[in-house]
Design a protein around this motif. Structure first.
Motif, PDB file in Angstrom:
ATOM      1  N   ASP A 231       0.656  -1.338  -0.120  1.00 34.88           N
ATOM      2  CA  ASP A 231       0.105   0.010   0.309  1.00 34.88           C
ATOM      3  C   ASP A 231       0.885   1.185   0.239  1.00 34.88           C
ATOM      4  N   ARG A 232       1.053   1.550  -1.201  1.00 37.34           N
ATOM      5  CA  ARG A 232       1.897   3.468  -1.348  1.00 37.34           C
ATOM      6  C   ARG A 232       1.264   4.340  -0.557  1.00 37.34           C
ATOM      7  N   LEU A 233      -0.222   4.298   0.311  1.00 40.85           N
ATOM      8  CA  LEU A 233      -0.440   5.590   1.007  1.00 40.85           C
ATOM      9  C   LEU A 233      -0.762   5.628   2.309  1.00 40.85           C
ATOM     10  N   GLY A 234      -0.635   6.207   2.638  1.00 36.15           N
ATOM     11  CA  GLY A 234       0.143   6.763   3.959  1.00 36.15           C
ATOM     12  C   GLY A 234      -1.191   7.213   4.930  1.00 36.15           C
ATOM     13  N   GLN A 235      -1.692   7.268   6.094  1.00 41.50           N
ATOM     14  CA  GLN A 235      -3.134   7.991   6.513  1.00 41.50           C
ATOM     15  C   GLN A 235      -2.511   9.034   7.523  1.00 41.50           C
ATOM     16  N   LEU A 236      -3.832  10.126   7.710  1.00 41.68           N
ATOM     17  CA  LEU A 236      -2.908  11.486   8.277  1.00 41.68           C
ATOM     18  C   LEU A 236      -2.808  10.842  10.293  1.00 41.68           C
ATOM     19  N   SER A 237      -2.163  11.385  11.284  1.00 44.67           N
ATOM     20  CA  SER A 237      -2.743  10.992  12.210  1.00 44.67           C
ATOM     21  C   SER A 237      -3.921  11.983  12.626  1.00 44.67           C
ATOM     22  N   GLU A 238      -3.902  11.396  14.292  1.00 48.03           N
ATOM     23  CA  GLU A 238      -5.037  12.081  15.046  1.00 48.03           C
ATOM     24  C   GLU A 238      -5.214  13.807  14.867  1.00 48.03           C
ATOM     25  N   LYS A 239      -4.191  13.954  14.712  1.00 49.94           N
ATOM     26  CA  LYS A 239      -3.849  15.752  15.139  1.00 49.94           C
ATOM     27  C   LYS A 239      -4.162  16.360  13.635  1.00 49.94           C
ATOM     28  N   GLU A 240      -3.675  15.760  12.446  1.00 46.53           N
ATOM     29  CA  GLU A 240      -3.973  16.049  11.386  1.00 46.53           C
ATOM     30  C   GLU A 240      -4.643  16.088  10.166  1.00 46.53           C
ATOM     31  N   VAL A 241      -5.722  15.015  11.077  1.00 44.58           N
ATOM     32  CA  VAL A 241      -7.027  15.166  10.651  1.00 44.58           C
ATOM     33  C   VAL A 241      -8.258  15.868  10.957  1.00 44.58           C
ATOM     34  N   VAL A 242      -8.207  15.844  13.029  1.00 47.58           N
ATOM     35  CA  VAL A 242      -8.335  17.462  13.235  1.00 47.58           C
ATOM     36  C   VAL A 242      -8.122  18.605  12.525  1.00 47.58           C
ATOM     37  N   ASP A 243      -6.747  18.747  12.175  1.00 50.57           N
ATOM     38  CA  ASP A 243      -6.417  19.562  11.749  1.00 50.57           C
ATOM     39  C   ASP A 243      -7.472  20.506  10.677  1.00 50.57           C
ATOM     40  N   GLU A 244      -7.101  19.464   9.417  1.00 52.19           N
ATOM     41  CA  GLU A 244      -7.602  19.404   8.113  1.00 52.19           C
ATOM     42  C   GLU A 244      -9.046  19.200   8.392  1.00 52.19           C
TER      43      GLU A 244
END
Length: 658
Positions: A577-590
């Motif tokens: 799988d080439r696609l990384g996941q955002l962290s919880e903080k990054e998801v909230v910020d986004e």
């Protein structure tokens, strides 16, 4: 000294410019004074719920704004009798998301995200990373083993679903939520359709796909695998045994190249290529692979070929075309070290106009895949043994609707395997009477088959498109079946046919009593059992960026997922799988970058700027809820419309009054 427009950097297309070309700041100040000195108008603020363009652009109809508002903390999870939240915000957001789409972990990886193209944030700097938030929520639900809630009661009705791909599985999910029993008939050994047999596993990891399918089956969905309707069981028997039918056949047959020589054994379709790969039968390809297409499927074929590579000294039975025909399978144990292959992708469209996801095109090029745009195949060149040795292409021009080859531009591209990814087709064997649209099915606006009120259609069999489109079809089909099984006439579908955020539901969830009040009635503003000065126009209106106050939104860089970029050498044999996941903080910020178009997001602008203090926050003791964070005292309101002017989301509209 006044500042004139020539001193200001131009920002054409932005609605938040303070004054227009040819005006001075003094002119703008004069208009501002007029507003503040206004005595009254006939219009007062009304709170108007609209559909955001992200949601209007989502074929599955996800309530995107809603789950982003949950992630960012504006809409809180419901509380229990003890005053504590009944679930985490992650679960609450996931449950809101999956009301329309039961495959967030899959779609968060492979959907080309038309919602992001429609996002109004593009008018400020860059769209919200909606797909990355969906990816995070889907993964979180799998990691925490969340299950769908089973129906409160069973209706006793049975529905047959023909096809176990995204349309059929999404239909099964929606049917079970409504309490209808259902059985999926599929002619494959496993469920998933294009998600399993069409998209490479390094884009849809099998443990992710299996987890999201199993969650649907756990609702009580029955399956009949390796069973083809029209062969192993007749359609007549299906209609006799079930109260209604959903046909989600999919389009898993490929289209052959319509040029001379395309009958060569090593000239194959993308669908047969990808199916052989996903079933584990295809383990290597020849020296030079040429793919014809331009869409996402052609990119998938090219990147799979790059990863498979070639091996030396293969026997005739190991030729790729023999494996694709289902005669044999490559013996993994006997495969020597892989070597790289040359992969060329041919497209009639120029590279900038190709239908494939731009990100995937860039990835393919970085892996050393050559893309030749603006040419068309004219012939397949064969060798003495009848196998293809090259694809002949040429430049062309369009004369009206006709394509004209430019003489003297023909050239041959060497190939040991040619893969046609120019479209998909439906196999109607045993179901020929349903082929009413030259290889597809034409339906009415409720996706019901003409002349058969108990048969509904969903997915690529209507028109080959995105996985999310098939999921959206399923939701609409199930609404129609639910009405049909209840003996009701099917209503005309709304103009904006998506899963809308429900203000009334949220009102009740937060402890309010709700009663309908019809017609004009004095004194309704004092009543606590209804939503006054509120209108839901989301079923008919998508709010554009021109109705927002874009000046409220500061430039905020997007939080982007990490993508593993491969080159020609590192791609060989890499099926991760080439696609990384955002962290919880990054998801909230986004999620906080979402402008909540068409719904209040509690910025306080209307309260701060109202010169009459007519707009006020709803007191906590009155149990405020999302969408009713503020209210208006009409005994104070003079209709100056400042609240509407400074509302970032376009939620306040001057609509109350004559």
């Amino acid at each position: 000294m006044s500042v004139t427009s020539k001193d200001v950097k131009k920002t054409e297309g932005k609605t938040w410019r303070r004054f227009k070309d040819g005006e001075s700041e003094a002119d703008w100040r004069d208009r501002q004074e007029i507003i503040f000195q206004a005595g009254w108008t006939h219009k007062c603020p009304e709170y108007m719920l609209s559909t955001p363009p992200c949601q209007g652009s989502c074929p599955a109809g996800e309530d995107i704004r809603s789950y982003l508002n949950i992630v960012r903390g504006i809409e809180k999870p419901p509380v229990g009798a003890d005053g504590k939240p009944t679930m985490s915000w992650q679960e609450f957001a996931w449950r809101r998301l999956t009301e329309a789409n039961p495959f967030p972990a899959v779609m968060g990886r492979v959907c080309p995200a038309p919602c992001e193209s429609g996002c109004n944030r593009n008018q400020v700097e860059e769209n919200v990373g909606i797909n990355s938030v969906e990816h995070f929520l889907g993964n979180w639900a799998l990691e925490n083993k969340l299950a769908f809630n089973k129906p409160a009661k069973e209706t006793g009705k049975k529905v047959a679903i023909i096809g176990g791909g995204p349309a059929g599985l999404a239909a099964a999910y929606q049917l079970r939520l409504k309490g209808h029993a259902c059985t999926i008939f599929d002619d494959h050994a496993e469920l998933g359709g294009m998600m399993r047999y069409g998209i490479p596993g390094f884009r849809t990891p099998r443990e992710v796909l299996d987890g999201e399918i199993q969650r649907i089956l756990d609702l009580g969905v029955e399956t009949k695998l390796n069973c083809r309707v029209g062969k192993d069981i007749s359609m007549e028997q299906i209609e006799k045994d079930f109260d209604a039918v959903i046909m989600g056949l999919g389009a898993q047959a490929g289209r052959a190249l319509p040029v001379e020589g395309a009958d060569a054994p090593n000239c194959v379709t993308a669908m047969s290529f990808l199916r052989a790969f996903n079933e584990g039968r295809l383990q290597h390809v020849g020296d030079k692979v040429v793919v014809i297409g331009g869409g996402d499927t052609s990119i998938d074929v090219a990147t799979v070929a790059r990863r498979l590579g070639k091996v030396t000294n293969i026997s005739e039975k190991d030729l790729p075309e023999n494996v694709l025909a289902g005669h044999v399978a490559h013996d993994v144990a006997t495969i020597a070290a892989r070597q790289g292959v040359d992969v060329v992708l041919i497209s009639r469209a120029t590279i900038d106009k190709m239908a494939a996801n731009k990100h995937e095109i860039e990835q393919a090029q970085s892996e050393g895949i050559e893309i030749v745009g603006g040419v068309t195949p004219v012939a397949v060149i064969k060798g003495a043994d009848g196998r293809a040795t090259a694809l002949r292409v040429a430049d062309f021009e369009m004369v009206g609707k006709d394509m004209k080859i430019k003489e003297g531009t023909e050239r041959d591209i060497p190939a040991t395997l040619i893969v046609s990814a120019i479209g998909q087709a439906v196999d109607f064997t045993g179901l020929e009477s349903y082929n009413n649209n030259n290889g597809l099915i034409k339906t009415d606006k409720n996706y019901r088959f003409p002349g058969k009120e108990n048969v509904f259609i969903a997915g690529d069999v209507i028109r080959p498109h995105l996985l999310t489109t098939a999921i959206g079809h399923a939701r609409i089909c199930v609404d129609g079946i639910d009405a049909y099984l209840a003996g009701e006439e099917l209503d005309r579908r709304p103009k904006v046919d998506v899963a809308h955020w429900d203000m009334v539901r949220r009102w009740v969830e937060t402890g309010h009593e709700y009663n309908e009040h019809h017609g004009q009635e004095w004194g309704t503003s004092a009543k606590k059992d209804l939503l006054h000065n509120f209108e839901d126009r989301s079923s008919r209106y998508v709010i554009p960026s021109t109705e927002l106050f874009l000046g409220h939104f500061a430039h905020t860089p997007r939080n982007k997922r990490n993508v593993i970029h491969l080159d020609k050498d590192s791609a060989l044999g890499n099926f991760q799988d080439r696609l990384g996941q955002l962290s919880e903080k990054e998801v909230v910020d986004e999620a906080k970058r979402c402008m909540s178009c068409g719904l209040c997001f509690e910025c306080d602008n209307c309260v701060i700027y109202c010169p009459q203090t007519a707009v006020f926050k709803v007191k906590k003791k009155d149990n405020p809820t999302t969408g009713r964070y503020v209210d208006t005292d009409y005994t104070k309101c003079i209709g100056c419309h400042i609240c509407a002017d400074v509302c970032p989301t376009g939620y306040i509209v001057m609509g109350m009054g004559d």
